[in-house]
Design an enzyme around this catalytic site. Structure first.
Site, PDB file in Angstrom:
ATOM      1  N   TYR A 193      28.232 -51.458  44.456  1.00 42.55           N
ATOM      2  CA  TYR A 193      26.923 -52.124  44.452  1.00 42.55           C
ATOM      3  C   TYR A 193      25.943 -51.373  45.357  1.00 42.55           C
ATOM      4  O   TYR A 193      24.822 -51.058  44.954  1.00 42.55           O
ATOM      5  CB  TYR A 193      27.067 -53.580  44.909  1.00 42.55           C
ATOM      6  CG  TYR A 193      25.750 -54.294  45.040  1.00 42.55           C
ATOM      7  CD1 TYR A 193      25.101 -54.776  43.912  1.00 42.55           C
ATOM      8  CD2 TYR A 193      25.168 -54.505  46.289  1.00 42.55           C
ATOM      9  CE1 TYR A 193      23.890 -55.440  44.014  1.00 42.55           C
ATOM     10  CE2 TYR A 193      23.962 -55.162  46.399  1.00 42.55           C
ATOM     11  CZ  TYR A 193      23.326 -55.630  45.266  1.00 42.55           C
ATOM     12  OH  TYR A 193      22.129 -56.281  45.379  1.00 42.55           O
ATOM     13  N   SER A 216      18.246 -53.093  46.987  1.00 48.12           N
ATOM     14  CA  SER A 216      18.889 -53.969  47.953  1.00 48.12           C
ATOM     15  C   SER A 216      18.943 -53.273  49.301  1.00 48.12           C
ATOM     16  O   SER A 216      19.018 -52.050  49.372  1.00 48.12           O
ATOM     17  CB  SER A 216      20.317 -54.287  47.505  1.00 48.12           C
ATOM     18  OG  SER A 216      21.036 -54.965  48.515  1.00 48.12           O
TER      19      SER A 216
END
Length: 189
Positions: A156, A143
């Site tokens: 995350y 990401s």
């Protein structure tokens, strides 16, 4: 040279039930690859499998599995029964949005399990076999959040930095062994 000729006939997509995982599955099916679709929810997997089989005339296998389970890789390996995986797409992820301290240690550990530990185990199991065959491909979904600290996406972002670095490192280690590895750093979806 097409994907089948370069890597083989079967791709496993983890986190395949929707979104980017389903898009990867559709793209690979369009190339003629048979698919192993893995996700927690069986109904969306079966629906996607049916669509891909009828549209692209491929074979699919659905493995409902919680990728947050400590033994997820073992469950998948057992369900495969020795079947070879030529391409691995690890798309599954879990994210908590909010202050770090407000998410429990247990919930953060599940995020780490799904985003780091399960793909690490899958890479070890399937990567070893790809190396022994001298061909294969791996796509790890990272990401853009993993490129820097991201407040309110703390765990995350950290796990996605791990995924990116893992993929980049394995690219280097495996590039001369016939196995291609890439990190896909998606933005917000």
């Amino acid at each position: 040279m097409g994907l089948i000729q370069k890597y083989g006939k079967t791709a496993l997509v983890a986190g395949a039930s929707e979104g980017i995982g389903a898009a990867f599955a559709k793209s690979l099916a369009a190339e003629g690859l048979d698919l192993v679709l893995v996700a927690r929810r069986e109904e969306p997997l079966n629906k996607l499998a049916g669509e891909l089989e009828s549209r692209f005339n491929i074979k699919t296998t659905c493995i409902p599995c919680d990728l947050g389970a400590v033994d997820a890789t073992e469950q998948i390996t057992e369900a495969l029964g020795g079947r070879e995986i030529d391409m691995l797409v690890y798309n599954a992820a879990l994210s908590y949005i909010g202050p770090f301290i407000e998410n429990s240690v247990e919930d953060n550990a599940i995020i780490a399990q799904i985003n780091m530990i399960t793909p690490l185990k899958m890479l070890h199991v399937f990567g070893e076999k790809m190396i022994s065959r001298g061909r294969g491909a791996v796509v790890i979904l990272a990401s853009l959040a993993g490129f820097q600290g991201s407040g309110f996406l703390t765990v995350y972002a950290a796990t996605k930095a791990f995924d990116r670095t893992l993929a980049e490192s394995l690219w280097y280690e495996w590039k001369d062994k016939g196995v291609n590895v890439i990190a896909c750093c998606a933005g917000a979806t």
